[in-house]
Enzyme design. Structure first.
Site, PDB file in Angstrom:
ATOM      1  N   GLU A  35      41.973  64.418  29.862  1.00 20.08           N
ATOM      2  CA  GLU A  35      43.184  65.208  29.801  1.00 20.08           C
ATOM      3  C   GLU A  35      44.035  64.732  28.641  1.00 20.08           C
ATOM      4  O   GLU A  35      44.195  63.540  28.418  1.00 20.08           O
ATOM      5  CB  GLU A  35      43.962  65.073  31.110  1.00 20.08           C
ATOM      6  CG  GLU A  35      45.249  65.867  31.092  1.00 20.08           C
ATOM      7  CD  GLU A  35      45.828  66.111  32.475  1.00 20.08           C
ATOM      8  OE1 GLU A  35      45.208  65.691  33.466  1.00 20.08           O
ATOM      9  OE2 GLU A  35      46.901  66.730  32.544  1.00 20.08           O
ATOM     10  N   GLY A  36      44.536  65.674  27.892  1.00 21.58           N
ATOM     11  CA  GLY A  36      45.430  65.332  26.789  1.00 21.58           C
ATOM     12  C   GLY A  36      46.715  66.113  26.914  1.00 21.58           C
ATOM     13  O   GLY A  36      46.977  66.727  27.949  1.00 21.58           O
ATOM     14  N   THR A  37      47.513  66.090  25.870  1.00 24.26           N
ATOM     15  CA  THR A  37      48.800  66.768  25.915  1.00 24.26           C
ATOM     16  C   THR A  37      48.611  68.270  26.072  1.00 24.26           C
ATOM     17  O   THR A  37      49.352  68.936  26.764  1.00 24.26           O
ATOM     18  CB  THR A  37      49.580  66.515  24.615  1.00 24.26           C
ATOM     19  OG1 THR A  37      49.337  65.171  24.221  1.00 24.26           O
ATOM     20  CG2 THR A  37      51.054  66.715  24.811  1.00 24.26           C
ATOM     21  N   TYR A  38      47.581  68.802  25.375  1.00 25.07           N
ATOM     22  CA  TYR A  38      47.450  70.250  25.312  1.00 25.07           C
ATOM     23  C   TYR A  38      46.330  70.825  26.168  1.00 25.07           C
ATOM     24  O   TYR A  38      46.323  72.002  26.437  1.00 25.07           O
ATOM     25  CB  TYR A  38      47.215  70.693  23.863  1.00 25.07           C
ATOM     26  CG  TYR A  38      48.350  70.308  22.964  1.00 25.07           C
ATOM     27  CD1 TYR A  38      49.572  70.969  23.057  1.00 25.07           C
ATOM     28  CD2 TYR A  38      48.215  69.279  22.043  1.00 25.07           C
ATOM     29  CE1 TYR A  38      50.639  70.614  22.250  1.00 25.07           C
ATOM     30  CE2 TYR A  38      49.281  68.912  21.227  1.00 25.07           C
ATOM     31  CZ  TYR A  38      50.486  69.580  21.332  1.00 25.07           C
ATOM     32  OH  TYR A  38      51.531  69.229  20.543  1.00 25.07           O
ATOM     33  N   ALA A  39      45.379  69.980  26.542  1.00 18.86           N
ATOM     34  CA  ALA A  39      44.220  70.544  27.217  1.00 18.86           C
ATOM     35  C   ALA A  39      43.639  69.586  28.248  1.00 18.86           C
ATOM     36  O   ALA A  39      43.861  68.380  28.199  1.00 18.86           O
ATOM     37  CB  ALA A  39      43.150  70.903  26.185  1.00 18.86           C
ATOM     38  N   VAL A  83      39.826  68.755  29.933  1.00 20.66           N
ATOM     39  CA  VAL A  83      38.404  69.042  29.759  1.00 20.66           C
ATOM     40  C   VAL A  83      37.673  68.796  31.075  1.00 20.66           C
ATOM     41  O   VAL A  83      37.880  67.770  31.737  1.00 20.66           O
ATOM     42  CB  VAL A  83      37.782  68.184  28.641  1.00 20.66           C
ATOM     43  CG1 VAL A  83      36.286  68.461  28.538  1.00 20.66           C
ATOM     44  CG2 VAL A  83      38.458  68.486  27.317  1.00 20.66           C
ATOM     45  N   LYS A 129      37.114  73.503  28.195  1.00 23.90           N
ATOM     46  CA  LYS A 129      38.378  72.978  27.701  1.00 23.90           C
ATOM     47  C   LYS A 129      39.455  73.971  28.086  1.00 23.90           C
ATOM     48  O   LYS A 129      39.482  75.098  27.596  1.00 23.90           O
ATOM     49  CB  LYS A 129      38.228  72.909  26.183  1.00 23.90           C
ATOM     50  CG  LYS A 129      39.279  72.243  25.416  1.00 23.90           C
ATOM     51  CD  LYS A 129      38.612  71.875  24.087  1.00 23.90           C
ATOM     52  CE  LYS A 129      39.475  71.802  22.910  1.00 23.90           C
ATOM     53  NZ  LYS A 129      38.745  71.464  21.694  1.00 23.90           N
ATOM     54  N   ASP A 166      39.857  67.978   9.455  1.00 22.36           N
ATOM     55  CA  ASP A 166      40.072  66.803  10.311  1.00 22.36           C
ATOM     56  C   ASP A 166      38.757  66.071  10.558  1.00 22.36           C
ATOM     57  O   ASP A 166      38.429  65.736  11.694  1.00 22.36           O
ATOM     58  CB  ASP A 166      40.743  67.196  11.627  1.00 22.36           C
ATOM     59  CG  ASP A 166      41.396  65.995  12.318  1.00 22.36           C
ATOM     60  OD1 ASP A 166      41.584  64.956  11.646  1.00 22.36           O
ATOM     61  OD2 ASP A 166      41.707  66.083  13.518  1.00 22.36           O
TER      62      ASP A 166
END
Lengths: 350, 376
Positions: free
Chosen positions: B39-43, B45, B60, B154
């Site tokens: 889990e991240g800030t935006y998504a 998984v 995602k 990136d």
């Protein structure tokens, strides 16, 4: 190689048709939407009042002219403009104006095209620029339909634009130096403005590859230069391939890019955007065709009128209030939104 | 090609009108979400399976509901480009659907790990053949991006992932953009993770090319050899110093026009250096052959116009000379099917607060999953 890339593209996979499959899809979309609307309207409805498939096509094409003018107002540049125009054309393959009126989607589509092509995502600037031409929208109204638009575009945001190919041909012809520089530059400039102008109203993107349309654009303005170029690119012994290619290029140019009302129709009975079908094909709409569009628009409004009370409003109360406040302010300035959309120019008089 | 909708006549089969919503529901129901793996800030998984075949995938899910906020730029970019790019060395986007609460879900092929994990894991031993294999696969994927007029923007070790079969996949296209319109003069230089950022972006260039990705991959190449980050600047300013000390001080001499870039400075005025040469690199990368050094040198040239293209890089003799590149399935760091299932079970146990072993596996799993996230 170009072919491999093209065949992988969503443009080929989801948005390329034969003339008859394109026509059937449009007919099926109209039939389905009409049936659904009749159910919704219940006893008050009469099937004769429905928009016919060709009326739908005329109406959507008319709103393409509105979108085109809107793009000019936003000074979008060719990429955003061509993408926005393509998004609108693609959307109305599988949805019908009977379901969603194209005018409600113009700003969200343009905003999405901006996001996709340039990464610009400032709603403040966008809303302000839209207001300059009396199109009042809120951030929420702009963004809420985005996901539905994306779904209907089958999550395909990339559009392969034929006008991009002109630069390459021009550079090559200039390096070769066989033709006068002025001619190459003039013809390429004309081809570019055809492909970023009237060409965006045709069905070319649905029927031909970007490379074929690039060449057809050149053919339309300078057939000799175009055919000479194609001949020079084809290795000896490939005459059959060349002839086939030339046939396709001429067809795309003559039957679509250069089509005239008085021409014979090469696609009898098919629902295609052709002047022979009474579908206006340019940014400049002749008066009688504008009248026709206004008539269809009124018909659609009348048709959907009984449903107006029932329609669920997705916008929150706050957004709705904001919108109304802005609208009131505008009405004080004697601006009438419906009139603006009803057929007049969307660009205010200076 | 795993995308079921990939067949050519898709457009003629397409459903009509509001049936789009049905297609969305059908797509959604094709998959079974298993446990959350990151889990991240935006998504978020999830590990998931295709219902019909049991094949593993990753889903995602974008946290922000698109109902109000629209489609985030990261997801728009990622979906836009992955929809078009089909290549063995680029992560495969299988499907996109909208969840019940209007969140976008991207279904991606399941990946087992990333190069950052391999570089950092001291227990993994790898050599020149392995680096060659990873570099060849990365260059092929990147070549395909550039061939399709897409800049990744990136490239870094944790965006270079691999499947259980060892096939390298370039992932995370959240910063990607197209460069099909030539002469675009208004591109943001705020892209590429700092340590991999090329000098033209450090100097604020508003117009740049595929050479930016080649530079980033060149820095990854150096890191694969050294097993530590090659240019680890702590701030943007410091990054310029680190870069100039390692690769040379950018000047009109080695890079005509550089002094007119918006943010041009001489980063190391007390230590002005000529651009690094192949013999200079040889002292630092002692294990590399001449052709390998030539390739590295070509990728990290200061002036983007001097940098090698992916296509040319793939023609490097380094790839055809002994030792030959390792076959993907023999590369280190991959996980076999069984091990992976074990890892999955470990994850489940941890989720149930079982204090058993396997924590390391868990962390690695999380890390892998995190790499799949947007904008982390």
């Amino acid at each position: 190689m170009e072919d491999v890339i093209y065949r992988q593209s969503t443009q080929y996979r989801f948005f390329t048709f034969t003339p008859s499959s394109l026509s059937s899809l449009r007919a099926a979309t109209n039939a389905h939407a009409a049936q659904q609307l009749l159910l919704e309207l219940g006893s008050s409805a009469s099937p004769e009042l429905m928009l016919t498939p060709i009326e739908e096509l005329k109406l959507v094409t008319y709103y393409l002219t509105t979108l085109f003018a809107l793009c000019d107002h936003f000074k979008t540049g060719s990429a955003v403009k061509a993408t926005a125009m393509t998004f609108l054309s693609r959307l109305y393959l599988r949805i019908s104006p009977l379901q969603i009126h194209p005018k409600t989607l113009l700003l969200p589509i343009l905003f999405l095209a901006f996001k996709s092509e340039t990464g610009i995502q400032s709603t403040t600037w966008f809303i302000k620029t839209a207001a300059e031409v009396n199109l009042i929208t809120t951030k929420e109204e702009l963004l809420a339909p985005e996901i539905n638009i994306a779904m209907n575009l089958r999550w395909s945001f990339q559009v392969l634009h034929p006008y991009r190919g002109i630069e390459g041909v021009k550079a090559e012809l200039l390096v070769r130096g066989e033709l006068p520089k002025e001619r190459v530059e003039r013809s390429c400039a004309k081809a570019r403005s055809l492909l970023t102008g009237g060409g965006l109203f045709t069905d070319c993107y649905f029927l031909y590859t970007p490379g074929q349309i690039t060449m057809a654009g050149l053919w339309a303005v300078d057939a000799e230069m175009c055919e000479g170029y194609l001949r020079s690119k084809m290795p000896a012994g490939e005459e059959k391939v060349l002839e086939k290619l030339l046939r396709v290029v001429r067809e795309c140019a003559q039957w679509h890019l250069l089509a005239k009302t008085e021409d014979g129709n090469n696609y009898p009975g098919l629902l295609l955007r052709l002047p022979q079908n009474g579908v206006f094909m340019d940014a400049e709409v002749p008066a009688e065709l504008k009248k026709e569009a206004v008539r269809i628009d009124r018909k659609l409004q009348l048709l959907r009128k009984p449903l107006n009370g029932k329609v669920k409003h997705q916008a929150t109360d706050a957004a709705e209030e904001e919108r109304r406040a802005k609208k009131r302010k505008l009405e004080q300035d004697k601006m009438d939104l419906d009139d603006v959309f009803g057929g007049g120019s969307i660009i205010p008089k200076k | 090609m795993a995308t079921p909708s990939n067949g050519t006549p898709a457009s003629t089969l397409a459903a009509v009108g509001d049936a789009v919503a049905d297609i969305n529901a059908e797509t959604r129901d094709k998959y079974i979400k298993d446990e959350k793996v990151g889990e991240g800030t935006y998504a978020i998984v999830y590990r998931a399976r295709i219902k019909a075949t049991g094949e593993q995938v990753a889903i995602k899910k974008i946290k922000i509901s698109s109902q109000q906020a629209g489609i985030s730029m990261d997801s728009l970019r990622e979906i836009k480009h992955l929809q078009e790019l089909r290549h063995d060395n680029i992560v495969n986007l299988l499907d996109v659907f909208v969840g019940r609460s209007h969140n976008i879900n991207a279904v991606l092929e399941f990946l087992a790990g990333d190069l950052e994990g391999i570089i950092k894991d001291g227990s993994v031993i790898y050599g020149t053949s392995d680096i060659k294999s990873w570099m060849a696969m990365s260059l092929r994927g990147l070549w395909w991006c550039h061939r399709n007029f897409v800049l990744h923007r990136d490239i870094k070790p944790n965006n270079l992932l691999y499947t259980v079969d060892g096939i390298l996949k370039i992932a995370d296209f959240g910063l990607a953009r197209s460069f099909a319109d030539p002469g675009s003069m208004n591109m943001t230089s705020q892209v590429v993770t700092r340590w991999y950022r090329p000098p033209e972006l450090l100097y604020g260039a508003k117009s740049y090319s595929s050479a930016i990705d080649v530079f980033s991959l060149g820095i990854v190449f150096a890191e694969l050899i050294l097993r530590v980050p090659y240019l680890p600047g702590e701030t943007d300013i410091q990054q310029m110093v680190v870069m100039a000390n390692a690769l040379g001080t950018p000047s009109e001499q080695n890079w005509p026009g550089v002094t007119s870039l918006p943010d041009y400075v001489i980063p190391n005025p007390d230590n002005i250096l000529n651009e690094v040469t192949i013999p200079d690199l040889r002292r630092q990368f002692t294990s590399m052959s001449t052709s390998g050094l030539e390739l590295l040198h070509g990728m990290i040239r200061l002036d983007p116009r001097n940098r090698i293209t992916c296509r040319k890089a793939l023609d490097s003799e380094w790839f055809s000379e002994e030792p030959l590149p390792t076959k993907p399935q023999d590369l280190p760091g991959k996980k076999g099917k069984e091990e992976q299932d074990k890892a999955g079970q470990d994850l489940k146990r941890r989720a149930g607060l079982d204090e058993g072993l396997g924590g390391e596996e868990l962390d690695r799993g999380k890390k892998v999953a995190r790499r799949l996230n947007f904008g982390m």
